[in-house]
Scaffold this active site. Structure first.
Site, mmCIF file in Angstrom:
data_model
loop_
_atom_site.group_PDB
_atom_site.id
_atom_site.type_symbol
_atom_site.label_atom_id
_atom_site.label_comp_id
_atom_site.label_asym_id
_atom_site.label_seq_id
_atom_site.Cartn_x
_atom_site.Cartn_y
_atom_site.Cartn_z
ATOM 1 N N ASP A 1 -10.841 -34.281 0.420
ATOM 2 C CA ASP A 1 -11.919 -33.877 -1.686
ATOM 3 C C ASP A 1 -11.321 -32.147 -1.598
ATOM 4 O O ASP A 1 -12.078 -32.068 -2.719
ATOM 5 C CB ASP A 1 -13.197 -33.848 -1.115
ATOM 6 C CG ASP A 1 -14.044 -35.208 -0.712
ATOM 7 O OD1 ASP A 1 -13.341 -36.137 -0.835
ATOM 8 O OD2 ASP A 1 -14.251 -35.172 0.386
ATOM 9 N N LYS B 1 -6.498 -33.055 -4.421
ATOM 10 C CA LYS B 1 -5.196 -33.567 -4.243
ATOM 11 C C LYS B 1 -4.625 -34.102 -5.420
ATOM 12 O O LYS B 1 -3.545 -33.774 -6.210
ATOM 13 C CB LYS B 1 -4.429 -34.178 -2.792
ATOM 14 C CG LYS B 1 -5.325 -33.508 -1.935
ATOM 15 C CD LYS B 1 -4.832 -34.135 -0.508
ATOM 16 C CE LYS B 1 -6.082 -34.723 -0.010
ATOM 17 N NZ LYS B 1 -6.913 -34.779 -0.169
ATOM 18 N N ALA C 1 -10.156 -42.981 1.340
ATOM 19 C CA ALA C 1 -9.612 -42.115 0.477
ATOM 20 C C ALA C 1 -10.230 -41.931 -0.756
ATOM 21 O O ALA C 1 -10.776 -43.689 -1.843
ATOM 22 C CB ALA C 1 -7.995 -42.252 0.533
ATOM 23 N N GLY C 2 -10.642 -41.027 -1.667
ATOM 24 C CA GLY C 2 -11.748 -40.978 -2.971
ATOM 25 C C GLY C 2 -10.673 -40.495 -3.807
ATOM 26 O O GLY C 2 -10.341 -39.233 -3.757
ATOM 27 N N HIS C 3 -9.841 -40.726 -4.440
ATOM 28 C CA HIS C 3 -8.613 -39.386 -5.420
ATOM 29 C C HIS C 3 -9.189 -40.162 -7.050
ATOM 30 O O HIS C 3 -8.715 -41.216 -7.504
ATOM 31 C CB HIS C 3 -7.195 -39.940 -4.946
ATOM 32 C CG HIS C 3 -6.578 -39.588 -3.916
ATOM 33 N ND1 HIS C 3 -5.603 -40.006 -3.084
ATOM 34 C CD2 HIS C 3 -6.832 -38.846 -3.084
ATOM 35 C CE1 HIS C 3 -5.115 -39.490 -2.232
ATOM 36 N NE2 HIS C 3 -6.897 -38.808 -1.548
ATOM 37 N N GLN D 1 -6.801 -37.917 2.919
ATOM 38 C CA GLN D 1 -7.548 -36.685 3.811
ATOM 39 C C GLN D 1 -7.543 -36.049 3.826
ATOM 40 O O GLN D 1 -6.501 -34.661 3.225
ATOM 41 C CB GLN D 1 -8.077 -37.272 4.859
ATOM 42 C CG GLN D 1 -8.644 -38.986 5.207
ATOM 43 C CD GLN D 1 -8.554 -39.823 4.705
ATOM 44 O OE1 GLN D 1 -6.614 -40.598 5.238
ATOM 45 N NE2 GLN D 1 -9.130 -40.651 3.994
ATOM 46 N N ARG E 1 -21.431 -40.086 -0.938
ATOM 47 C CA ARG E 1 -22.959 -39.434 -0.117
ATOM 48 C C ARG E 1 -22.832 -37.811 -0.774
ATOM 49 O O ARG E 1 -21.464 -37.446 -1.124
ATOM 50 C CB ARG E 1 -22.663 -39.055 1.115
ATOM 51 C CG ARG E 1 -22.674 -40.042 1.903
ATOM 52 C CD ARG E 1 -21.987 -40.523 3.525
ATOM 53 N NE ARG E 1 -20.406 -40.473 3.612
ATOM 54 C CZ ARG E 1 -20.049 -40.698 4.428
ATOM 55 N NH1 ARG E 1 -20.271 -40.266 5.808
ATOM 56 N NH2 ARG E 1 -18.484 -40.531 4.524
ATOM 57 N N ASP F 1 -13.251 -23.005 -10.992
ATOM 58 C CA ASP F 1 -14.574 -22.859 -12.304
ATOM 59 C C ASP F 1 -15.186 -22.446 -11.899
ATOM 60 O O ASP F 1 -16.489 -22.271 -12.934
ATOM 61 C CB ASP F 1 -14.027 -23.932 -13.826
ATOM 62 C CG ASP F 1 -13.578 -24.958 -12.959
ATOM 63 O OD1 ASP F 1 -12.999 -25.482 -11.781
ATOM 64 O OD2 ASP F 1 -14.416 -25.900 -13.017
HETATM 65 P P1 IMP Z 1 -13.351 -42.838 8.614
HETATM 66 O O1 IMP Z 1 -11.773 -41.740 7.893
HETATM 67 O O2 IMP Z 1 -14.109 -43.662 7.288
HETATM 68 O O3 IMP Z 1 -13.556 -43.219 9.635
HETATM 69 O O4 IMP Z 1 -14.107 -41.142 8.568
HETATM 70 C C1 IMP Z 1 -14.149 -40.015 9.589
HETATM 71 C C2 IMP Z 1 -14.444 -38.711 8.670
HETATM 72 O O5 IMP Z 1 -13.459 -38.489 8.021
HETATM 73 C C3 IMP Z 1 -15.911 -38.933 8.289
HETATM 74 O O6 IMP Z 1 -16.167 -37.833 8.118
HETATM 75 C C4 IMP Z 1 -15.875 -39.676 6.921
HETATM 76 O O7 IMP Z 1 -16.432 -38.294 6.337
HETATM 77 C C5 IMP Z 1 -14.498 -38.877 6.319
HETATM 78 N N1 IMP Z 1 -13.534 -39.114 5.530
HETATM 79 C C6 IMP Z 1 -12.737 -40.115 5.355
HETATM 80 N N2 IMP Z 1 -12.001 -40.361 3.826
HETATM 81 C C7 IMP Z 1 -12.444 -38.836 3.476
HETATM 82 C C8 IMP Z 1 -11.886 -38.538 2.382
HETATM 83 O O8 IMP Z 1 -10.936 -39.370 1.501
HETATM 84 N N3 IMP Z 1 -12.516 -37.225 2.018
HETATM 85 C C9 IMP Z 1 -13.330 -36.783 2.591
HETATM 86 N N4 IMP Z 1 -13.516 -36.933 4.272
HETATM 87 C C10 IMP Z 1 -13.058 -37.730 4.625
#
Ligand code: IMP
Length: 434
Positions: A13, A16, A39-41, A225, A304, A334
């Site tokens: 997060d 990127k 992932a969340g982009h 990630q 979350r 900022d």
């Molecule tokens: P998983 O990848 O869903 O197995 O989650 C394992 C850990 O990685 C957890 O703490 C998730 O919150 C964290 N996580 C997985 N993908 C992301 C992401 O894109 N951003 C932030 N945390 C992530």
């Protein structure tokens, strides 16, 4: 060597996607090499917000070809949902601009189920995964019982492997979790039904990328990630299940490490983490809440609230070194505006000793007390800044200190969500493709 990697230096997060979006203006291909729909982009273009989980950010650029490479945990249902959303917004992406590796492992319906059950079973010790089935998918890959995209086009082979896996899983589901049995034929049928729509996108991306590298096309690897969530290098076991760091790019895309040119590390001006696991610089209470609200720190994938903390130079320098970054991008500067004082962790105190390095064991990290350096904050709105000189003196000083800790030049500072809200320092020439 026009093959670059953009990678997160914290726990994900970092913003990127915005860095990738700005950089992708000059590139031909954007490649996802690890992770999946966890992932969340988020990209904001001209006020329009796009949130991608699986599809590379390159899809918002009409001249870019996006590639989902072999290292990705691929869930076709999410892929189609994202394509449909793009279509509805008049941004349809066809196979000529989007390729999916035939070697990518499929996230099967039972992977999501197992992820949720394993988390439930752990109770208070849960990892806080995104419950997208990522861990179980990579576990099957490593155990050599996974299904790959290419298997979808060999239906008999696919059904046989699904049957074998479901038979095993049904024992686990019944005896460990008290769950009802899965119907292998239904699972196989659900996935096989997706094959015709997927087929035009499916490519031998290893050969495709080899040719692109040979032809000198400009390729950007999109890290998902981040380094501290990397299965080998992160805060194990509070990590994701792939090599999310730059070290995973070569294997995850089937490109030789020799082809890699520059590596760009992205870090927020502060730190956030979602899910469980130690976080030495976490700020409890009102100050942390204020940063969360100002920064909109809620997960793109799960919604979350993210845990917020000060910039951790110990962790970020570890990530910078292990990824071998050439330059860094500082995002969300900022958001720190309005803090009277800002803090940077420069070392940890663990068991009465001062430690300058990032510990490998999660128990040591949990015991770590940060040693802080305090700097003056700033209250000005900096979203209009476009040059380093436009920033208030305190923000410039902060940037200088971060640069000192990361030991490489700053290539870009993000001062707002939009593509345009970006400061490119004179050292930003490190970004040049040549
Ligand atoms: P998983 O990848 O869903 O197995 O989650 C394992 C850990 O990685 C957890 O703490 C998730 O919150 C964290 N996580 C997985 N993908 C992301 C992401 O894109 N951003 C932030 N945390 C992530």
């Amino acid at each position: 060597m026009p093959v670059h990697i953009v990678v997160g230096l914290q726990w994900g997060d970092e913003g990127k996607a915005k860095a990738l979006d700005v950089l992708s203006e000059d590139c031909d291909l954007v490649v996802r090499y690890a992770g999946g729909a966890n992932a969340g982009h988020t990209v904001v273009v001209g006020g329009e917000r796009f949130a991608f989980h699986l599809v590379p950010c390159g899809v918002v650029r009409p001249d870019v070809v996006s590639v989902v490479a072999n290292g990705v945990a691929f869930e076709p249902q999410v892929f189609f949902k994202e394509l449909d959303e793009l279509d509805e917004r008049g941004r349809a992406v066809g196979p000529e601009r989007l390729r999916v590796s035939e070697r990518a492992h499929l996230v099967m319906p039972y992977h999501r189920l197992l992820d949720g059950l394993a988390e439930r079973e752990k109770g208070d010790a849960a990892l806080g995964t995104t419950v997208r089935g990522i861990g179980p998918c990579y576990a099957d890959k490593a155990a050599r019982v996974g299904l790959r995209v290419g298997d979808l086009f060999r239906p008999e082979h696919f059904r046989t492997r699904v049957r074998a896996r479901v038979e095993e899983l049904n024992v686990l589901l019944a005896h460990r979790y008290g769950e009802s049995a899965l119907d292998a034929e239904a699972v196989a049928g659900e996935m096989l039904a997706l094959a015709p729509r997927l087929e035009p996108y499916v490519t031998d991306t290893v050969a495709y990328l080899a040719e692109a590298v040979r032809a000198g096309r400009r390729i950007l690897f999109e890290g998902a990630q981040a380094a501290l969530l990397d299965i080998d290098l992160g805060t194990y076991p509070y990590v994701t299940s792939s090599n999310a760091s730059a070290c995973g790019a070569a294997a995850g895309a089937g490109v030789s490490p020799r082809a890699i040119g520059r590596i760009l590390g992205v870090t927020k001006a502060y730190t956030t983490r979602v899910g469980a696991g130690p976080f030495p610089t976490e700020i409890e209470g009102a100050e942390g809440d204020a940063i969360r609200e100002r920064g909109g720190e809620y997960g793109t994938t799960t919604g979350r609230p993210r845990r917020c903390g000060w910039f951790d130079a110990v962790a970020a320098r570890y990530a910078a070194r292990v990824n071998g970054i050439d330059a860094f991008v500082l995002t969300k500067l900022d958001v720190l505006g309005g803090c009277e004082r800002v803090r940077i962790a420069t070392a940890y105190r663990i068991g009465g000793r001062t430690i300058p390095h990032f510990p490998s064991h999660v128990e040591d990290l949990a015991a770590a007390e940060p040693v802080y350096e305090e700097l003056d904050g700033w209250s000005e709105d900096i979203t209009g800044a476009r040059r380093v000189e436009d920033l208030p003196a305190a923000a410039r000083r902060y940037l200088e200190r971060v640069t000192g800790f990361l030991e490489v030049p700053c290539a870009m500072v993000s001062v707002g969500k939009d593509r345009a809200e970006t400061v490119i320092p004179s050292t930003g020439k490190e970004l040049a493709w040549s």
